[in-house]
Design a protein around this motif. Structure first.
Motif, PDB file in Angstrom:
ATOM      1  N   GLU A  15      37.812  43.322  33.147  1.00  0.00           N
ATOM      2  CA  GLU A  15      38.376  42.526  34.101  1.00  0.00           C
ATOM      3  C   GLU A  15      39.710  42.568  34.502  1.00  0.00           C
ATOM      4  N   HIS A  16      40.434  42.756  35.882  1.00  0.00           N
ATOM      5  CA  HIS A  16      41.648  42.924  36.139  1.00  0.00           C
ATOM      6  C   HIS A  16      42.159  44.285  36.017  1.00  0.00           C
ATOM      7  N   CYS A  73      38.897  46.489  50.445  1.00  0.00           N
ATOM      8  CA  CYS A  73      39.862  47.361  49.455  1.00  0.00           C
ATOM      9  C   CYS A  73      40.197  46.780  48.432  1.00  0.00           C
ATOM     10  N   ARG A  74      40.123  47.451  47.212  1.00  0.00           N
ATOM     11  CA  ARG A  74      39.958  46.730  45.813  1.00  0.00           C
ATOM     12  C   ARG A  74      41.218  47.318  45.069  1.00  0.00           C
ATOM     13  N   ARG A  75      42.174  46.666  44.304  1.00  0.00           N
ATOM     14  CA  ARG A  75      43.372  46.852  43.809  1.00  0.00           C
ATOM     15  C   ARG A  75      43.030  46.540  42.437  1.00  0.00           C
ATOM     16  N   ARG A  76      42.161  45.637  41.991  1.00  0.00           N
ATOM     17  CA  ARG A  76      41.888  45.137  40.795  1.00  0.00           C
ATOM     18  C   ARG A  76      40.420  44.957  40.498  1.00  0.00           C
ATOM     19  N   ALA A  77      39.872  44.967  39.353  1.00  0.00           N
ATOM     20  CA  ALA A  77      38.369  45.285  39.038  1.00  0.00           C
ATOM     21  C   ALA A  77      38.096  43.524  38.998  1.00  0.00           C
ATOM     22  N   ARG A 129      29.112  45.014  38.753  1.00  0.00           N
ATOM     23  CA  ARG A 129      28.502  46.249  38.882  1.00  0.00           C
ATOM     24  C   ARG A 129      28.940  47.109  37.988  1.00  0.00           C
ATOM     25  N   TYR A 130      30.168  47.376  37.756  1.00  0.00           N
ATOM     26  CA  TYR A 130      30.589  48.479  36.881  1.00  0.00           C
ATOM     27  C   TYR A 130      31.447  47.947  35.664  1.00  0.00           C
ATOM     28  N   SER A 131      30.692  46.636  35.201  1.00  0.00           N
ATOM     29  CA  SER A 131      31.628  46.130  34.024  1.00  0.00           C
ATOM     30  C   SER A 131      31.309  46.913  32.488  1.00  0.00           C
TER      31      SER A 131
END
Length: 226
Positions: A117-118, A99-103, A110-112
């Motif tokens: 970031e963040h 479960c992701r809450r920040r990049a 993968r999705y930059s």
């Protein structure tokens, strides 16, 4: 008590009374003697880490129990670093739920092209097969269903439970001045095909920041119980 599995950080024993016992070890994953919770092999031992991981797991499993969320947790003994659990069948040959809450981390890699970031993520859930040789590949809901790993109902139950559990843990960390960026879980199911949270809830399975600075797992455990 019969040993049935030797893992990287825990051994599993059949108590022959309908429950199993997890023995938490001081071995941790990493490479070249450096602790790395994302590594696929045991890299070193850190004295006391098994007890610390168990202590945090007890804390959160008890909290989830009070919230009415189904887990495999029965009881634990900090003195001998063991936790007794209900039997659960794994999904496929092993599945991790993030479960992701920040990049950050692999999501950012993968999705930059589409995020910074963040960047905030609204409890984004993704799943990966536990496969060291293939680098724990991502798998979609449709893929899991087509491959017979789980039903659509089980997928939705896991995703819903993951978000609820993440919110509980994130709120607890927030009260301590820390920010949960992402967290990794494992789930199984019982004889009635009901989903339950299994394994552990420890600092090595989550990425946490304080004042925009990443907190190493062992430091996180110390801060959490300070």
């Amino acid at each position: 008590m019969k040993e049935v599995y030797v893992g990287k950080t825990k051994n599993v024993y059949d108590l022959e009374n309908g429950t199993f016992r997890l023995k938490f070890k001081d071995d941790v994953t990493g490479e070249n003697g450096v602790f790395d919770p994302g590594a696929n092999s045991v890299g070193l031992s850190i004295e006391g880490v098994g007890r610390v991981n168990l202590k945090m797991s007890i804390y959160f499993f008890e909290k989830l129990k009070a919230a009415g969320i189904k887990t495999h947790y029965v009881s634990a003994n900090l003195d001998d670093c063991t936790m007794d659990v209900l039997p659960a069948r794994p999904f496929g040959k092993g599945l991790e739920v993030i479960c992701r809450r920040r990049a950050v981390g692999s999501f950012l890699r993968r999705y930059s092209a589409y995020c910074e970031e963040h960047d905030y993520l609204p409890n984004y859930v993704e799943m990966t097969f536990k496969d060291d040789l293939k680098g724990d590949p991502l798998v979609t809901k449709d893929g899991l269903v087509v491959l017979g790993v789980m039903t659509e109902e089980q997928y939705e139950a896991i995703a819903d439970m993951t978000r609820k559990i993440t919110d509980i843990i994130a709120e607890d960390l927030k009260e301590k001045g820390m920010d949960l960026y992402d967290i990794k879980f494992e789930f199984g199911y019982d004889d009635q095909n009901k989903v339950m949270l299994i394994d552990e809830i420890a600092s090595g399975n989550m990425r946490v920041y304080k004042d925009n600075e990443y907190i190493e797992p062992m430091a996180l455990s110390e801060l959490f119980f300070a």
